[in-house]
Design a protein around this motif. Sequence first.
Motif, PDB file in Angstrom:
ATOM      1  N   GLU A  71     -41.086  47.991  42.374  1.00 27.77           N
ATOM      2  CA  GLU A  71     -40.202  48.118  43.534  1.00 27.77           C
ATOM      3  C   GLU A  71     -39.038  49.063  43.276  1.00 27.77           C
ATOM      4  O   GLU A  71     -38.539  49.142  42.148  1.00 27.77           O
ATOM      5  N   VAL A  72     -38.581  49.740  44.344  1.00 25.65           N
ATOM      6  CA  VAL A  72     -37.338  50.506  44.314  1.00 25.65           C
ATOM      7  C   VAL A  72     -36.472  49.992  45.457  1.00 25.65           C
ATOM      8  O   VAL A  72     -36.916  49.990  46.616  1.00 25.65           O
ATOM      9  N   GLU A  73     -35.271  49.515  45.120  1.00 19.76           N
ATOM     10  CA  GLU A  73     -34.330  49.089  46.168  1.00 19.76           C
ATOM     11  C   GLU A  73     -33.155  50.038  46.202  1.00 19.76           C
ATOM     12  O   GLU A  73     -32.573  50.356  45.171  1.00 19.76           O
ATOM     13  N   PHE A  74     -32.813  50.501  47.410  1.00 23.05           N
ATOM     14  CA  PHE A  74     -31.653  51.376  47.602  1.00 23.05           C
ATOM     15  C   PHE A  74     -30.757  50.710  48.635  1.00 23.05           C
ATOM     16  O   PHE A  74     -31.227  50.349  49.710  1.00 23.05           O
ATOM     17  N   LYS A  75     -29.512  50.495  48.279  1.00 24.27           N
ATOM     18  CA  LYS A  75     -28.563  49.779  49.134  1.00 24.27           C
ATOM     19  C   LYS A  75     -29.155  48.436  49.631  1.00 24.27           C
ATOM     20  O   LYS A  75     -29.053  48.086  50.796  1.00 24.27           O
ATOM     21  N   GLY A  76     -29.843  47.747  48.718  1.00 21.88           N
ATOM     22  CA  GLY A  76     -30.362  46.411  49.025  1.00 21.88           C
ATOM     23  C   GLY A  76     -31.653  46.396  49.815  1.00 21.88           C
ATOM     24  O   GLY A  76     -32.182  45.335  50.119  1.00 21.88           O
ATOM     25  N   GLU A  77     -32.189  47.587  50.152  1.00 20.14           N
ATOM     26  CA  GLU A  77     -33.427  47.619  50.937  1.00 20.14           C
ATOM     27  C   GLU A  77     -34.602  48.111  50.092  1.00 20.14           C
ATOM     28  O   GLU A  77     -34.456  49.093  49.342  1.00 20.14           O
ATOM     29  N   LYS A  78     -35.739  47.435  50.199  1.00 25.16           N
ATOM     30  CA  LYS A  78     -36.907  47.813  49.398  1.00 25.16           C
ATOM     31  C   LYS A  78     -37.582  49.043  50.006  1.00 25.16           C
ATOM     32  O   LYS A  78     -38.257  48.952  51.020  1.00 25.16           O
ATOM     33  N   LEU A  79     -37.409  50.194  49.338  1.00 24.00           N
ATOM     34  CA  LEU A  79     -37.935  51.451  49.887  1.00 24.00           C
ATOM     35  C   LEU A  79     -39.455  51.452  49.938  1.00 24.00           C
ATOM     36  O   LEU A  79     -40.058  52.057  50.818  1.00 24.00           O
ATOM     37  N   THR A  80     -40.059  50.793  48.958  1.00 24.79           N
ATOM     38  CA  THR A  80     -41.516  50.802  48.864  1.00 24.79           C
ATOM     39  C   THR A  80     -42.177  50.104  50.056  1.00 24.79           C
ATOM     40  O   THR A  80     -43.358  50.276  50.299  1.00 24.79           O
ATOM     41  N   ARG A  81     -41.391  49.323  50.809  1.00 21.29           N
ATOM     42  CA  ARG A  81     -41.966  48.615  51.967  1.00 21.29           C
ATOM     43  C   ARG A  81     -41.715  49.361  53.281  1.00 21.29           C
ATOM     44  O   ARG A  81     -42.206  48.945  54.315  1.00 21.29           O
ATOM     45  N   LEU A  82     -40.910  50.437  53.249  1.00 19.36           N
ATOM     46  CA  LEU A  82     -40.509  51.079  54.509  1.00 19.36           C
ATOM     47  C   LEU A  82     -41.575  52.050  55.010  1.00 19.36           C
ATOM     48  O   LEU A  82     -42.226  52.728  54.208  1.00 19.36           O
ATOM     49  N   ASP A  83     -41.719  52.148  56.333  1.00 20.93           N
ATOM     50  CA  ASP A  83     -42.610  53.176  56.883  1.00 20.93           C
ATOM     51  C   ASP A  83     -41.845  54.507  56.927  1.00 20.93           C
ATOM     52  O   ASP A  83     -40.665  54.565  56.600  1.00 20.93           O
ATOM     53  N   HIS A  84     -42.536  55.574  57.355  1.00 21.69           N
ATOM     54  CA  HIS A  84     -41.937  56.907  57.278  1.00 21.69           C
ATOM     55  C   HIS A  84     -40.649  57.036  58.070  1.00 21.69           C
ATOM     56  O   HIS A  84     -39.693  57.666  57.624  1.00 21.69           O
ATOM     57  N   GLN A  85     -40.642  56.414  59.232  1.00 19.41           N
ATOM     58  CA  GLN A  85     -39.466  56.524  60.106  1.00 19.41           C
ATOM     59  C   GLN A  85     -38.245  55.849  59.467  1.00 19.41           C
ATOM     60  O   GLN A  85     -37.159  56.427  59.411  1.00 19.41           O
ATOM     61  N   ALA A  86     -38.479  54.644  58.941  1.00 14.94           N
ATOM     62  CA  ALA A  86     -37.378  53.910  58.311  1.00 14.94           C
ATOM     63  C   ALA A  86     -36.930  54.630  57.046  1.00 14.94           C
ATOM     64  O   ALA A  86     -35.746  54.664  56.713  1.00 14.94           O
ATOM     65  N   MET A  87     -37.875  55.220  56.338  1.00 12.16           N
ATOM     66  CA  MET A  87     -37.574  55.934  55.098  1.00 12.16           C
ATOM     67  C   MET A  87     -36.728  57.175  55.398  1.00 12.16           C
ATOM     68  O   MET A  87     -35.809  57.512  54.635  1.00 12.16           O
ATOM     69  N   ALA A  88     -37.035  57.838  56.525  1.00 11.83           N
ATOM     70  CA  ALA A  88     -36.306  59.064  56.894  1.00 11.83           C
ATOM     71  C   ALA A  88     -34.803  58.804  56.971  1.00 11.83           C
ATOM     72  O   ALA A  88     -33.998  59.658  56.620  1.00 11.83           O
ATOM     73  N   LYS A  89     -34.442  57.598  57.421  1.00  9.27           N
ATOM     74  CA  LYS A  89     -33.023  57.256  57.540  1.00  9.27           C
ATOM     75  C   LYS A  89     -32.341  57.241  56.176  1.00  9.27           C
ATOM     76  O   LYS A  89     -31.173  57.559  56.043  1.00  9.27           O
ATOM     77  N   HIS A  90     -33.100  56.838  55.146  1.00  4.58           N
ATOM     78  CA  HIS A  90     -32.520  56.751  53.802  1.00  4.58           C
ATOM     79  C   HIS A  90     -32.480  58.093  53.092  1.00  4.58           C
ATOM     80  O   HIS A  90     -31.756  58.256  52.123  1.00  4.58           O
ATOM     81  N   ARG A  91     -33.290  59.046  53.563  1.00  2.00           N
ATOM     82  CA  ARG A  91     -33.397  60.325  52.856  1.00  2.00           C
ATOM     83  C   ARG A  91     -32.032  61.005  52.709  1.00  2.00           C
ATOM     84  O   ARG A  91     -31.763  61.625  51.683  1.00  2.00           O
ATOM     85  N   ALA A  92     -31.200  60.899  53.732  1.00  2.00           N
ATOM     86  CA  ALA A  92     -29.886  61.549  53.670  1.00  2.00           C
ATOM     87  C   ALA A  92     -29.042  60.980  52.534  1.00  2.00           C
ATOM     88  O   ALA A  92     -28.248  61.693  51.928  1.00  2.00           O
ATOM     89  N   GLY A  93     -29.247  59.716  52.228  1.00  2.00           N
ATOM     90  CA  GLY A  93     -28.422  59.047  51.225  1.00  2.00           C
ATOM     91  C   GLY A  93     -28.798  59.364  49.793  1.00  2.00           C
ATOM     92  O   GLY A  93     -28.039  59.094  48.865  1.00  2.00           O
ATOM     93  N   MET A  94     -30.002  59.911  49.593  1.00  2.00           N
ATOM     94  CA  MET A  94     -30.477  60.206  48.231  1.00  2.00           C
ATOM     95  C   MET A  94     -30.980  61.645  48.181  1.00  2.00           C
ATOM     96  O   MET A  94     -31.871  62.018  48.917  1.00  2.00           O
ATOM     97  N   GLN A  95     -30.374  62.439  47.315  1.00  2.00           N
ATOM     98  CA  GLN A  95     -30.728  63.853  47.244  1.00  2.00           C
ATOM     99  C   GLN A  95     -31.054  64.237  45.817  1.00  2.00           C
ATOM    100  O   GLN A  95     -30.732  63.522  44.881  1.00  2.00           O
ATOM    101  N   MET A  96     -31.669  65.417  45.677  1.00  2.00           N
ATOM    102  CA  MET A  96     -32.095  65.844  44.346  1.00  2.00           C
ATOM    103  C   MET A  96     -31.546  67.229  44.042  1.00  2.00           C
ATOM    104  O   MET A  96     -31.463  68.070  44.939  1.00  2.00           O
ATOM    105  N   ILE A  97     -31.156  67.474  42.797  1.00  3.19           N
ATOM    106  CA  ILE A  97     -30.929  68.847  42.349  1.00  3.19           C
ATOM    107  C   ILE A  97     -31.845  69.142  41.170  1.00  3.19           C
ATOM    108  O   ILE A  97     -32.165  68.265  40.379  1.00  3.19           O
ATOM    109  N   PHE A  98     -32.283  70.406  41.102  1.00  4.85           N
ATOM    110  CA  PHE A  98     -33.375  70.761  40.193  1.00  4.85           C
ATOM    111  C   PHE A  98     -32.915  71.689  39.078  1.00  4.85           C
ATOM    112  O   PHE A  98     -31.843  72.273  39.120  1.00  4.85           O
TER     113      PHE A  98
END
Length: 318
Positions: A71-98
């Motif tokens: 499992e991965v939980e971000f801000k108390g929510e289990k990301l592995t259980r979210l559908d694409h739409q719900a996941m899209a909301k979290h994308r802004a909160g987590m970013q990557m630099i390469f």
Amino acid sequence: MNPLLKVTNLSKSFGIKSGVLGRTQHWVKAVQEVSLSLNPGETLGLVGESGSGKSTLARLILRLIEPTSGEVEFKGEKLTRLDHQAMAKHRAGMQMIFQDPLESLNARWSIHQIIAEPLEIQGWEKSRQQARVQELLKIVGLDLAVLSRFPHEFSGGQRQRIGIARALALSPQLIVADEPVSALDVSIQAQILNLLKDLQEQFGLSFLFIAHDIHVIRFISHRIAVMYMGRLVELGPAQKVGSSPLHPYTQALMASVPSIELGSKEFKAIEGEIPSLVNPPNGCPFHPRCPLADEHCKAQVPPFIEKSAGHLSACFKS
Ligand SMILES: Nc1ncnc2c1ncn2[C@@H]1O[C@H](COP(=O)(O)OP(=O)(O)OP(=O)(O)O)[C@@H](O)[C@H]1O
Ligand SMILES: [Mg+2]
């Protein structure tokens, strides 16, 4: 304090197909049973040799790939259980630099387009985008004149600042940085590391910071996690892991780089090859290379447990 990010027993195996029928013949166990957490405003440094699973763990956390289990939980929510739409909301909160901003930035886009893209996707109005992009340039220490230019016109350090500006665009809480300074000269590395530290203080950011350079990791991290063959073998406060590592692998890793404090210029490579991830050895994955290993280590995987306050290690001997 509730953690911002919580990873529990996360595993990923990649199926390798071969033969005329294209059947999956082998499984590469890239990440195995990893558990960790990250607090708001904290930097967790992740270190380990090439192929130890650092980037795979990063991609699992951002859900760019799906885990085999865990499992991965971000801000108390289990990301592995979210559908694409719900996941899209979290994308802004987590970013990557390469590592290489030139590869991750679209070469045909102007700097303005690159930094504004996440805002465009979120449907921001043009005038608001423009104001935000200008604000971001200031935050990362770049001149407004760069906006109409293209990535190849910049030095590595400047390009990394552009990558950071883009990552900050939507005010994330978590930034996963995968070897962000490995391709830069030492003096430029220091500038970028200091910028990241300033940004953390200013915005309360959390970083998962991946590097193979233990000096970089010690400089930037509050806590350090050490990965070997897909598993965490040590995790603890940076000061403790850096100066009195528990696991023989961490000790070897520390000894394999020249120590600035001790003035040593000697490299002492870790002996032996990393075993195959398709057929990992029984017992402790480090036992074939470990000077302390005995029969017990060859038979059983040592549990990853707390040895002193907040300092965990997976070793029967330490
Ligand atoms: N898509 C994939 N398919 C098959 N195997 C993969 C895939 N991605 C990663 N691997 C394998 O998983 C293992 C871990 O790779 P990963 O890139 O996570 O290591 P790393 O610690 O980031 O290494 P480096 O320090 O070189 O970046 C490697 O053996 C790699 O070949
Ligand atoms: Mg990697």
